[in-house]
Scaffold this motif. Structure first.
Motif, mmCIF file in Angstrom:
data_model
loop_
_atom_site.group_PDB
_atom_site.id
_atom_site.type_symbol
_atom_site.label_atom_id
_atom_site.label_comp_id
_atom_site.label_asym_id
_atom_site.label_seq_id
_atom_site.Cartn_x
_atom_site.Cartn_y
_atom_site.Cartn_z
ATOM 1 N N UNK A 152 7.984 -7.578 -47.141
ATOM 2 C CA UNK A 152 7.710 -7.301 -48.411
ATOM 3 C C UNK A 152 8.459 -6.524 -49.182
ATOM 4 N N UNK A 153 9.702 -6.584 -50.147
ATOM 5 C CA UNK A 153 9.975 -5.472 -50.268
ATOM 6 C C UNK A 153 9.939 -4.894 -51.683
ATOM 7 N N UNK A 168 6.531 -19.426 -57.839
ATOM 8 C CA UNK A 168 5.231 -19.037 -58.145
ATOM 9 C C UNK A 168 5.265 -17.248 -57.552
ATOM 10 N N UNK A 169 4.049 -17.028 -58.838
ATOM 11 C CA UNK A 169 4.685 -15.430 -58.926
ATOM 12 C C UNK A 169 2.596 -15.554 -58.990
ATOM 13 N N UNK A 170 2.910 -14.466 -57.962
ATOM 14 C CA UNK A 170 1.362 -13.858 -57.625
ATOM 15 C C UNK A 170 0.784 -12.820 -58.943
ATOM 16 N N UNK A 171 -0.277 -13.031 -59.154
ATOM 17 C CA UNK A 171 -0.479 -11.787 -60.253
ATOM 18 C C UNK A 171 -1.904 -11.432 -59.744
ATOM 19 N N UNK A 172 -2.291 -10.366 -60.228
ATOM 20 C CA UNK A 172 -3.930 -9.898 -60.134
ATOM 21 C C UNK A 172 -5.194 -10.102 -60.940
ATOM 22 N N UNK A 189 10.259 -12.318 -63.902
ATOM 23 C CA UNK A 189 10.784 -11.630 -61.999
ATOM 24 C C UNK A 189 10.642 -9.779 -63.319
ATOM 25 N N UNK A 190 11.875 -10.365 -64.425
ATOM 26 C CA UNK A 190 11.964 -8.996 -64.750
ATOM 27 C C UNK A 190 11.567 -8.027 -65.777
ATOM 28 N N UNK A 191 10.273 -8.977 -66.014
ATOM 29 C CA UNK A 191 8.782 -8.757 -67.191
ATOM 30 C C UNK A 191 7.896 -8.300 -65.943
ATOM 31 N N UNK A 192 8.213 -9.007 -64.312
ATOM 32 C CA UNK A 192 6.287 -8.243 -64.250
ATOM 33 C C UNK A 192 7.106 -7.037 -62.751
ATOM 34 N N UNK A 220 6.727 -3.747 -64.716
ATOM 35 C CA UNK A 220 5.165 -4.024 -64.997
ATOM 36 C C UNK A 220 4.267 -3.683 -64.557
ATOM 37 N N UNK A 221 5.368 -4.435 -62.936
ATOM 38 C CA UNK A 221 3.997 -3.824 -61.900
ATOM 39 C C UNK A 221 5.122 -4.553 -60.168
ATOM 40 N N UNK A 222 6.144 -3.403 -60.592
ATOM 41 C CA UNK A 222 7.366 -3.029 -58.989
ATOM 42 C C UNK A 222 6.916 -3.853 -58.042
ATOM 43 N N UNK A 223 5.672 -3.355 -57.602
ATOM 44 C CA UNK A 223 5.970 -3.252 -56.316
ATOM 45 C C UNK A 223 3.771 -3.825 -56.100
ATOM 46 N N UNK A 224 3.895 -5.366 -56.102
ATOM 47 C CA UNK A 224 2.712 -5.999 -55.901
ATOM 48 C C UNK A 224 1.606 -5.714 -55.068
#
Length: 498
Positions: free
Chosen positions: A168-169, A200-204, A356-359, A362-366
């Motif tokens: 996971x880069x 699909x984008x994963x979030x906290x 993707x750009x916003x995430x 906001x959170x470069x590494x999930x």
């Protein structure tokens, strides 16, 4: 090995010793007294220190392991996980830093004061807890029936993968590809949504998805349609962006479509939050037609829909969407456990790169990388599906028991239960005066029971109503809670007659 825990305070608050130990360790972790990497005593040592059984220690450890607070190492012992939350003082200090790419603190984006807890769907009527207190307001998962051994196995597998293969880069803000693929497969099977992992984008958690998407889609001063009553986290997300919330009417078939002058709509069609109404098929088509006319986006929140008790499941808006105007949001908080902060959004192709750009900003590494991999393993091995089936049977019996209690006898003279086919709480309208409702809530707390005031979820004035959660309560606790409510009501009547 010595270990000092807030044991006495925890024991006064929790009826069972294993729960008291669980909360004492959890509190020590959150307050920084047990930092990541701390080795904990064996179950035999800890049982001797606090004069409890090894079984109670094992139960507490298993609950903490299941929630990711602890990490077992074969042949070495049990350790506080290195990824646990930082001490509250450190969090408060960091809350002062400009963490968001839009120049706001994360706490401001979520519409809450710095240092407060993450947004949940519980009401603001938290009552003081004492041993034996019965709460219909909490709505948490029942960890007594969680497959802890299987989850520990998945965590151990993920930890081994973490050290062996870094696939996971840091440049992939959408999260673990294995979990995204597992979610896509689950949605295709259970919801009829033809999604793939790339969408699909994963979030906290689902709240982070709502907050970020609202910032992307809503400009300052622009209107967004929201259900009223509805999830207060959505109201705050709109407010934090400088937008205007347009309250939408509801009835027994869900949101009532109108020709709203807006280009963003939030809706909970599978199970309206909090009333439980299911959006009818004709209205689903009407909402999609509205979005087409206004070139609008619909954010569909699939909250609490996995637990269905009857009726035919209807296709989500995302499955009916032919013009890629719907974003589907889901979460594992209710189906797994509260502290597993993993949510997701199924995005239309045109929004993938903007998100993707916003995430990435906001959170470069999930975060929660280990938990994401563990959940992917848990789903791939079929454990998630088996867990859902078990919990549906368990929660169904509790739902029916509580509904019967609320719908018969003296309780039926106080509340009118709204019909609902799914969900982990029951919505009931109050039949008497607002003043009597206020007095009952106060008397109930003194009697050792509480419920949520549904007025917390309204933007506009409305008649009193209550939400009764049941997932964490056993049948005897549900019965006892109702008896305490009836006792509180009789006390209110006696006071009114004097």
């Amino acid at each position: 090995m010595d270990l000092t825990l807030p044991w006495e305070a925890s024991l006064r608050q929790h009826r069972y010793k294993y729960l008291a130990l669980y909360h004492a360790i959890r509190t020590s972790i959150h307050e920084g007294r047990l930092p990541g990497g701390t080795r904990l005593p064996s179950s035999r040592e800890l049982a001797g220190l606090y004069g409890i059984s090894r079984g109670s220690v094992a139960q507490a450890y298993d609950m903490l392991l299941a929630e990711g607070y602890l990490l077992p190492e074969v042949g070495r012992g049990t350790y506080v996980a290195p990824w646990v939350a930082k001490p509250e003082k450190e969090q408060a200090a960091q809350a002062k830093l400009p963490l968001s790419p839009w120049g706001k603190r994360v706490s401001e984006i979520q519409g809450r004061p710095a240092g407060s807890s993450a947004s949940t769907r519980q009401g603001g009527n938290e009552a003081p807890r004492s041993p034996g207190f019965i709460s219909f307001s909490e709505g948490r998962a029942d960890m007594r029936h969680f497959p802890q051994a299987e989850w520990k196995s998945a965590l151990a597998y993920a930890a081994k993968e973490e050290t062996a293969d870094d696939n996971l880069s840091p440049e992939d803000p959408f999260g673990d590809e294995g979990l995204r693929s597992a979610v896509a497969a689950y949605l295709r099977r259970s919801r009829g949504i033809a999604a793939d992992a790339a969408q699909i984008c994963l979030f906290s958690g689902s709240m982070q998805a709502i907050a970020l998407l609202t910032q992307l889609l809503l400009g300052e001063g622009e209107p967004a349609v929201v259900e009223d009553p509805g999830y207060h986290g959505i109201f705050r997300a709109v407010q934090a962006c400088g937008g205007r919330a347009l309250p939408a009417m509801l009835d027994g078939s869900g949101i009532v479509p109108q020709d709203w002058p807006a280009r963003l709509l939030f809706v909970t069609p599978g199970r309206q939050f909090p009333t439980g109404a299911v959006l009818s098929s004709p209205r689903r088509r009407e909402l999609l037609a509205w979005a087409r006319r206004h070139e609008a986006v619909i954010i569909e929140d699939d909250y609490d829909s996995e637990f269905r008790w009857g009726g035919r499941p209807l296709e989500p808006l995302k499955a009916l969407d032919r013009e890629e105007r719907v974003i589907h949001i889901g979460s594992f908080t209710k189906t797994m456990f509260t502290s597993l902060r993993i949510g997701y959004a199924v995005l239309p192709p045109g929004l993938i790169q903007p998100v993707r750009r916003a995430k990435a900003l906001f959170e470069p590494t999930p975060p929660g990388r280990l938990e994401q991999r563990a959940l992917a393993r848990f789903m791939a091995r079929g454990e998630y599906g088996r867990h859902l089936r078990r919990m549906r049977r368990l929660y169904h019996s509790r739902h029916d028991a509580l509904r019967d209690q609320l719908s018969t006898g003296e309780m039926a003279q106080l509340f009118r239960v709204l019909p609902a086919d799914a969900g982990l709480h029951i919505y009931a309208e109050w039949r008497r005066t607002p003043e009597e409702f206020r007095r009952l809530r106060a008397a109930a707390v003194k009697a050792g029971v509480d419920f949520r005031d549904a007025g917390y979820y309204r933007l506009t004035a409305g008649e009193p109503a209550a939400c009764f959660s049941f997932s964490h309560l056993q049948l005897e606790e549900i019965n006892e809670g109702i008896q305490r409510l009836l006792g509180a009501w009789r006390l209110v009547q006696d006071m009114g007659n004097t």
